[in-house]
Design a protein around this motif. Sequence first.
Motif, PDB file in Angstrom:
ATOM      1  N   LEU A 104       4.455  -5.591   2.032  1.00  0.00           N
ATOM      2  CA  LEU A 104       3.498  -5.016   1.138  1.00  0.00           C
ATOM      3  C   LEU A 104       3.990  -4.114  -0.209  1.00  0.00           C
ATOM      4  O   LEU A 104       3.371  -3.904  -0.884  1.00  0.00           O
ATOM      5  CB  LEU A 104       2.584  -4.237   1.934  1.00  0.00           C
ATOM      6  CG  LEU A 104       1.813  -4.968   3.302  1.00  0.00           C
ATOM      7  CD1 LEU A 104       0.874  -4.002   3.887  1.00  0.00           C
ATOM      8  CD2 LEU A 104       1.152  -6.246   2.604  1.00  0.00           C
ATOM      9  N   ASP A 107       4.966  -6.007  -3.161  1.00  0.00           N
ATOM     10  CA  ASP A 107       3.752  -6.776  -3.867  1.00  0.00           C
ATOM     11  C   ASP A 107       3.212  -5.957  -4.880  1.00  0.00           C
ATOM     12  O   ASP A 107       2.191  -5.176  -5.093  1.00  0.00           O
ATOM     13  CB  ASP A 107       2.491  -7.003  -3.079  1.00  0.00           C
ATOM     14  CG  ASP A 107       1.184  -7.772  -3.685  1.00  0.00           C
ATOM     15  OD1 ASP A 107       1.501  -8.512  -4.517  1.00  0.00           O
ATOM     16  OD2 ASP A 107       0.163  -7.556  -3.228  1.00  0.00           O
ATOM     17  N   GLU A 108       4.314  -5.677  -6.034  1.00  0.00           N
ATOM     18  CA  GLU A 108       4.162  -4.942  -7.108  1.00  0.00           C
ATOM     19  C   GLU A 108       2.835  -5.210  -8.063  1.00  0.00           C
ATOM     20  O   GLU A 108       2.164  -4.428  -8.585  1.00  0.00           O
ATOM     21  CB  GLU A 108       5.241  -4.809  -7.852  1.00  0.00           C
ATOM     22  CG  GLU A 108       6.424  -4.257  -6.968  1.00  0.00           C
ATOM     23  CD  GLU A 108       7.756  -4.202  -7.891  1.00  0.00           C
ATOM     24  OE1 GLU A 108       7.709  -4.610  -8.991  1.00  0.00           O
ATOM     25  OE2 GLU A 108       8.737  -3.623  -7.251  1.00  0.00           O
ATOM     26  N   ARG A 109       2.360  -6.649  -8.129  1.00  0.00           N
ATOM     27  CA  ARG A 109       1.364  -7.007  -9.075  1.00  0.00           C
ATOM     28  C   ARG A 109      -0.048  -6.852  -8.143  1.00  0.00           C
ATOM     29  O   ARG A 109      -1.039  -7.319  -8.616  1.00  0.00           O
ATOM     30  CB  ARG A 109       1.551  -8.415  -9.594  1.00  0.00           C
ATOM     31  CG  ARG A 109       2.698  -8.243 -10.674  1.00  0.00           C
ATOM     32  CD  ARG A 109       3.230  -9.747 -10.911  1.00  0.00           C
ATOM     33  NE  ARG A 109       4.026 -10.171 -10.374  1.00  0.00           N
ATOM     34  CZ  ARG A 109       4.868 -11.448 -10.403  1.00  0.00           C
ATOM     35  NH1 ARG A 109       4.243 -12.213 -11.258  1.00  0.00           N
ATOM     36  NH2 ARG A 109       5.519 -11.911  -9.407  1.00  0.00           N
ATOM     37  N   GLU A 110       0.160  -6.400  -6.956  1.00  0.00           N
ATOM     38  CA  GLU A 110      -1.161  -6.327  -6.108  1.00  0.00           C
ATOM     39  C   GLU A 110      -1.861  -7.671  -6.070  1.00  0.00           C
ATOM     40  O   GLU A 110      -3.170  -7.528  -6.284  1.00  0.00           O
ATOM     41  CB  GLU A 110      -2.063  -5.283  -6.886  1.00  0.00           C
ATOM     42  CG  GLU A 110      -1.286  -3.807  -6.728  1.00  0.00           C
ATOM     43  CD  GLU A 110      -2.268  -2.754  -7.195  1.00  0.00           C
ATOM     44  OE1 GLU A 110      -3.362  -2.906  -7.758  1.00  0.00           O
ATOM     45  OE2 GLU A 110      -1.621  -1.574  -6.984  1.00  0.00           O
ATOM     46  N   GLN A 111      -1.259  -8.486  -5.678  1.00  0.00           N
ATOM     47  CA  GLN A 111      -1.827  -9.981  -5.746  1.00  0.00           C
ATOM     48  C   GLN A 111      -2.430 -10.131  -4.380  1.00  0.00           C
ATOM     49  O   GLN A 111      -3.292 -11.208  -4.276  1.00  0.00           O
ATOM     50  CB  GLN A 111      -0.864 -10.929  -5.936  1.00  0.00           C
ATOM     51  CG  GLN A 111      -0.029 -11.050  -7.552  1.00  0.00           C
ATOM     52  CD  GLN A 111       0.766 -11.953  -7.686  1.00  0.00           C
ATOM     53  OE1 GLN A 111       1.943 -11.925  -7.081  1.00  0.00           O
ATOM     54  NE2 GLN A 111       0.585 -13.077  -8.541  1.00  0.00           N
ATOM     55  N   ASP A 114      -7.233  -7.331  -0.304  1.00  0.00           N
ATOM     56  CA  ASP A 114      -7.462  -6.186   0.327  1.00  0.00           C
ATOM     57  C   ASP A 114      -7.478  -5.958   1.539  1.00  0.00           C
ATOM     58  O   ASP A 114      -6.751  -4.973   2.140  1.00  0.00           O
ATOM     59  CB  ASP A 114      -8.518  -5.775  -0.186  1.00  0.00           C
ATOM     60  CG  ASP A 114      -8.838  -4.065  -0.110  1.00  0.00           C
ATOM     61  OD1 ASP A 114      -7.972  -3.305  -0.785  1.00  0.00           O
ATOM     62  OD2 ASP A 114      -9.785  -3.454   0.468  1.00  0.00           O
ATOM     63  N   VAL A 117      -3.556  -5.917   2.493  1.00  0.00           N
ATOM     64  CA  VAL A 117      -3.054  -4.496   2.146  1.00  0.00           C
ATOM     65  C   VAL A 117      -3.605  -3.332   2.658  1.00  0.00           C
ATOM     66  O   VAL A 117      -2.939  -2.390   2.891  1.00  0.00           O
ATOM     67  CB  VAL A 117      -3.041  -4.548   0.392  1.00  0.00           C
ATOM     68  CG1 VAL A 117      -2.369  -3.113   0.012  1.00  0.00           C
ATOM     69  CG2 VAL A 117      -2.523  -5.827  -0.224  1.00  0.00           C
ATOM     70  N   HIS A 118      -4.985  -3.431   2.836  1.00  0.00           N
ATOM     71  CA  HIS A 118      -5.594  -2.413   3.318  1.00  0.00           C
ATOM     72  C   HIS A 118      -6.650  -2.382   4.625  1.00  0.00           C
ATOM     73  O   HIS A 118      -7.843  -2.452   4.397  1.00  0.00           O
ATOM     74  CB  HIS A 118      -6.631  -1.477   2.259  1.00  0.00           C
ATOM     75  CG  HIS A 118      -5.516  -0.986   0.922  1.00  0.00           C
ATOM     76  ND1 HIS A 118      -4.708  -0.016   1.087  1.00  0.00           N
ATOM     77  CD2 HIS A 118      -5.734  -1.441  -0.313  1.00  0.00           C
ATOM     78  CE1 HIS A 118      -4.170   0.302  -0.166  1.00  0.00           C
ATOM     79  NE2 HIS A 118      -4.788  -0.893  -0.942  1.00  0.00           N
ATOM     80  N   ASN A 127       4.202  -2.478   8.334  1.00  0.00           N
ATOM     81  CA  ASN A 127       4.879  -3.453   7.308  1.00  0.00           C
ATOM     82  C   ASN A 127       6.177  -4.211   7.935  1.00  0.00           C
ATOM     83  O   ASN A 127       7.029  -4.198   7.258  1.00  0.00           O
ATOM     84  CB  ASN A 127       5.193  -2.450   6.343  1.00  0.00           C
ATOM     85  CG  ASN A 127       5.364  -3.482   4.899  1.00  0.00           C
ATOM     86  OD1 ASN A 127       4.921  -4.602   4.799  1.00  0.00           O
ATOM     87  ND2 ASN A 127       6.369  -2.932   4.065  1.00  0.00           N
TER      88      ASN A 127
END
Length: 300
Positions: A104, A107-111, A114, A117-118, A127
């Motif tokens: 996680l 995943d700098e571009r937040e692709q 949700d 990731v959350h 992680n």
Amino acid sequence: MMRMSGRVMSCCAALFLALASVSAVERLNSINDLKKINFGQSVPKHTLLLLHWFANVVDIDSNNIVRLTFDPNDDDFGSHHYGNFERMLEQTPYGYKYYTVGNLLLDEREQLPDYVVHPRAEYAGRNWDRIIFRVRLQSTGWQTLQQMDRVYITQHYGIPGNTTYDPEHTYEITTNLLRQIREFSVGANSLMILRNRYGSNASDFQLSEIRNIWGNLACLGLLLFIVIQERYNFIQQCAILQNETKRKEERGGNKVVTQPYIPHCNIQEPRQNQENGDTWFFLMLVVVFIYVFAILRSAF
């Protein structure tokens, strides 16, 4: 002759090491196989969220060919090359390459979605969970739908600069299992259809609770219920039955107990490639012996 003998021994040793790495990975072919895994103990629950996303982001055609819809060479979703330096997986044939996804922090571009990731608190992890996949490289450069022939779930843990993968809890995911998981995608099927199709014992009330809790991710919530909660409930029921049987035996002394011990309640994690792996390993041994015999014969 001695030089040839040493060469033969070296070849045999290399082949046996390759076979050992191949035979160490258990294959999961269905959701029922997923239920054998001890999620929440030996394997993070978050693995199921990551696997659900991956099954729905790839493309599977009518011939069961799985293709990527993203570019791991461009760090999509934080994916990157996996070198297999631990020899945890089989060596890649010419023209193939391993990649991994699931970190996680990369995943700098937040692709990633949700829910990965959350996640809800009970499905958050450290992680550690990863997906490794093997891709056939194209001679003409990257194409959008790149063909893939292996998928694994695994764990990657440790401290920065000293991390490792976990071969004991690495599992191959078949195309059939990916297809089954895709049925639990957002809005794909009703909960009742999925419950009946996969033999879930979830009541109508529990389905309603799943809808209230998960909203538009209710199908994912049902998948988690089937794989994790029903397994836990079954183990609890088995423990109760076994304790009752043990108490009856203690009270009855040497008398025959009418309710026998229930061996099918002993759910354990699948042993690494137990039946299929043994058959595969035997066949590969035959290949090794044929190969050695051919070398010896040519030496004389």
